[in-house]
Design a protein around this motif. Structure first.
Motif, mmCIF file in Angstrom:
data_model
loop_
_atom_site.group_PDB
_atom_site.id
_atom_site.type_symbol
_atom_site.label_atom_id
_atom_site.label_comp_id
_atom_site.label_asym_id
_atom_site.label_seq_id
_atom_site.Cartn_x
_atom_site.Cartn_y
_atom_site.Cartn_z
ATOM 1 N N PRO A 1 76.652 46.650 -48.236
ATOM 2 C CA PRO A 1 76.221 47.669 -49.212
ATOM 3 C C PRO A 1 75.735 47.099 -50.549
ATOM 4 O O PRO A 1 74.725 47.546 -51.083
ATOM 5 N N ALA A 2 76.446 46.113 -51.103
ATOM 6 C CA ALA A 2 76.069 45.553 -52.410
ATOM 7 C C ALA A 2 74.691 44.899 -52.341
ATOM 8 O O ALA A 2 73.855 45.070 -53.239
ATOM 9 N N ALA A 3 74.452 44.147 -51.271
ATOM 10 C CA ALA A 3 73.147 43.484 -51.084
ATOM 11 C C ALA A 3 72.045 44.520 -50.888
ATOM 12 O O ALA A 3 70.931 44.372 -51.407
ATOM 13 N N LYS A 4 72.357 45.589 -50.154
ATOM 14 C CA LYS A 4 71.386 46.676 -49.934
ATOM 15 C C LYS A 4 70.906 47.226 -51.273
ATOM 16 O O LYS A 4 69.721 47.382 -51.522
ATOM 17 N N ARG A 5 71.891 47.542 -52.140
ATOM 18 C CA ARG A 5 71.542 48.141 -53.433
ATOM 19 C C ARG A 5 70.728 47.175 -54.298
ATOM 20 O O ARG A 5 69.767 47.576 -54.950
#
Length: 725
Positions: free
Chosen positions: A169-173
């Motif tokens: 999720p963090a990388a996606k954002r």
């Protein structure tokens, strides 16, 4: 032989990468020769071998990614070497293959393209943001050499966004935010709307999944409810064009989820209000037909005043051309219409890619190429002067979100600027030297100040002066990256040079008290002092003195003593040099006149060091100077030069009768004495008396005394004093 069954030879199952290669070759066969396709297949096998054993987070073989990127570019009709670079774009970064090997195996051109896309590696001691900024900066330098670099990068980013599901999720954002802030605007700036819309939609979905889902559901629901209205409007427009004997095509256009969200956010309106704008496109064969079609739709439905834009006569900065109009349709709903030729539509979808895609239709795509190159030249100028990569990215973001205004030079040339641009932006857009020396301007032959915001259709003439220099206050109202970058660069170098000059004067003054001269001091002694003070050069030391970071007396003693390693301490009662520093008040940013007491030529003055800023000059009677005097090591004697010239601000406190015309009379007297009022502040007021603070410009103390004497003779003036603290 009877009894023996020969089984048919089993075919090897087709892998995902084989399917992608077959699909790529099918697209390429539409526009490339067999020998060029063979070169691309050769690049595929080299890439597949280099990436062997590597897999993406989704689980598929790594080579699938570059081949998908190549398919995206093939659909834009990218040339052979561009496709080869797309297939090999991760080889230098993710495998042991070097740029030199790539150049020898294929061609130096392919190796340069791949290197341009490759990220910088080994970025020591840099944050993720700085590393990313450095990558973008490097990419733009490569773009300036070959625009195919950014096209490969955009296609690469598009596939990364399409396969974002496997990322944490963090990388996606982080990736989605970067896509929306940098890559989607770049695609827009280069006119590649098809890729831009996909990047915006995918970025919005990854960054705001819940919002995307809600708006998407609302769109599906509204689409069903309003299909009948859309069909009615589309049929009416089509029939009217047929009646006018025009061979035009009408198509409905649906807003994507990201653009709906942006409109809701910026205009602070609910979804229902956004979707009330029904959008249609009319495609014509010739430019003349576009204007005829405009007349037809304006006869069919009433246009909304002020909502018509002609981007055919005045294209956007990215080369986009179309007529835009908004009409009031049946049931009172607004209808948005875009009218363009088929060539313009292909240009709006592919933008700069049309340079390769439609080489036969030269005029429009060469214009797009020229616009892109002009933009890149401006960016190169900015990056040369930018202090670091983060500053370059800030300037780039400013440049990527333009809403243009079109203004004219006195010769009739058109200059495009972003909405909110001022006269200063215009001056720098014409030429950096004009921007650096502008003092005012004429708009439509009327004199205007530099902070005047420009509107469409204005004719702007910049007035320059040889003595003029950029002002730090300009940074508060410039809107273009080029202007901001040029002003910062000039001020940075100007302040540095001024600090060096002042530092030299201060050090020489202190050395004279020790019977020494800076030019006569042995170079070895200077180097010893620089070594002790951990300075690289004499200029660096002088700059530090000029900015108030080092006391000139201590540095002079260090230079004068035999053992430069010995510690030097200045005793509180040690005598100081009595020779004052002579100032003119026009030294620039390293000598500033205090605003609390506003000293003017002829006043007794005192200066003190303000670390990082230089010398601040106060009036002797200023209360603040009493505090400064207690700090023996931070103040110095200064005197006005007999050659001090210019306009200096001074402040007077005036008690006058509160009646109509009083202030006008005072202003008239001040003006007649060749002075100018900079500011008026009402301190206290009742029915009878008004107490005002007036800031005015004077040449020197005598000039101010003459003005005060003249004002005191007025019956309306009850009391007048100069403010010194």
């Amino acid at each position: 032989m009877p009894g023996i069954v020969v089984e048919p030879k089993q075919q090897k199952p087709e892998t995902p990468e084989d399917k992608l290669l077959r699909r790529l070759c099918k697209v390429l066969s539409d526009y490339l020769d067999r020998e060029h396709i063979d070169d691309i297949v050769r690049a595929y096998h080299f890439g597949a071998e280099a990436h062997a054993g590597q897999f993406r987070k989704s689980g598929e073989a790594y080579i699938c990614h570059p081949v998908t990127v190549a398919i995206t570019l093939a659909e834009m009709r990218m040339d052979t070497r561009g496709i080869m670079a797309a297939i090999l774009h991760d080889v230098i970064e993710d495998t042991p293959v070097s740029k030199k090997q790539l150049g020898a195996k294929f061609s130096p051109e392919v190796a340069e393209l791949v290197d341009g896309v490759t990220k910088l590696t080994k970025l020591d001691n840099k944050s993720r943001a700085e590393a990313q900024a450095e990558n973008v900066r490097k990419m733009f330098l490569a773009m300036a050499k070959d625009l195919r670099v950014i096209m490969v990068k955009l296609a690469d980013r598009l596939h990364n966004m399409q396969t974002l599901g496997a990322m944490p999720p963090a990388a996606k954002r982080r990736i989605a935010k970067e896509t929306l802030e940098i890559y989607a605007p770049i695609a827009n700036r280069l006119g590649m709307n098809k890729i831009r819309h996909q990047l915006e939609s995918l970025g919005f979905k990854a960054l705001y999944p819940r919002r995307h889902e809600i708006i998407n559901q609302a769109v599906k629901k509204a689409r069903g409810n309003r299909k009948e209205i859309i069909d009615t409007i589309q049929g009416s427009i089509q029939n009217r064009l047929i009646q006018a004997d025009m061979a035009c095509t009408v198509a409905g256009r649906e807003k994507n989820v990201a653009s709906i969200y942006q409109k809701m956010l910026h205009k602070k309106i609910p979804f229902s209000d956004v979707f009330d704008v029904y959008a249609f496109r009319i495609y014509c064969n010739e430019v003349d037909d576009c204007y005829r079609a405009l007349g037809c739709v304006h006869n069919l439905y009433k246009p909304i005043p002020g909502r018509f834009k002609d981007y055919i006569a005045l294209p956007k900065a990215n080369g986009y051309q179309s007529l835009h109009t908004v009409l009031i349709g049946p049931y009172g709903v607004p209808i948005e219409i875009q009218i363009r030729t088929h060539v313009m539509h292909r240009m709006s979808e592919s933008g700069i890619a049309a340079h390769w895609l439609y080489k036969s239709e030269n005029e429009s795509n060469e214009t797009a190429q020229a616009r892109a190159n002009e933009w890149l030249r401006d960016l190169l100028e900015i990056q040369k002067s930018a202090g670091d990569s983060m500053e370059f990215i800030d300037n780039l973001k400013v440049d990527l979100f333009p809403q243009e205004v079109f203004v004219f030079t006195p010769q009739g040339g058109i200059i495009k600027l972003p909405r909110g641009a001022t006269v200063v932006d215009f001056a720098f857009a014409v030429h950096t030297d004009i921007g650096n020396s502008c003092v005012s301007a004429r708009i439509d032959k009327k004199l205007v100040p530099l902070q005047t915001q420009l509107e469409n259709g204005m004719t702007v003439e910049v007035i320059t002066a040889s003595w003029a220099r950029p002002n730090p206050l300009w940074l508060n109202y410039v809107a273009t990256a080029k202007a901001r970058s040029s002003i910062r660069t000039y001020l940075k170098h100007f302040k540095q040079q001024e600090a060096i000059n002042l530092g030299r004067r201060l050090l020489e003054k202190e050395l004279q008290s020790l019977d020494l001269q800076l030019d006569a001091i042995d170079e070895h002694r200077i180097q010893q002092v620089l070594s002790v003070l951990k300075m690289q050069s004499l200029d660096e030391l002088l700059e530090d003195i000029g900015l108030g970071n080092k006391m000139p007396l201590l540095v002079a003693k260090r230079i004068g003593q035999e053992d430069v390693q010995a510690a030097v301490k200045l005793d509180d009662h040690e005598s100081r040099n009595e020779t004052p520093l002579i100032i003119k008040g026009t030294e620039g940013m390293v000598v500033t006149l205090a605003k609390c007491c506003r000293p003017i030529p002829g006043d007794p003055i005192i200066g003190f060091f303000n670390p990082g800023k230089g010398i601040v000059v106060h009036h002797h009677e200023c209360r603040n100077s009493n505090d400064v005097r207690k700090k023996q090591t931070s103040w110095l004697d200064v005197e006005w030069s007999e050659e001090a010239t210019g306009d200096f601000p001074a402040e007077i406190r005036i008690e006058m009768l509160n009646q109509r015309g009083t202030l006008a009379t005072i202003a008239s007297i001040i003006s007649s004495m060749e002075s100018n009022i900079e500011n008026v502040k009402v301190v206290d007021q009742d029915e009878r008396v008004s107490v005002d603070l007036i800031t005015l410009t004077v040449k020197d103390r005598v000039h101010l005394a003459n003005i005060i004497r003249k004002l005191k003779k007025l019956n309306i003036v009850l009391k007048l004093t100069r403010v010194k603290a």
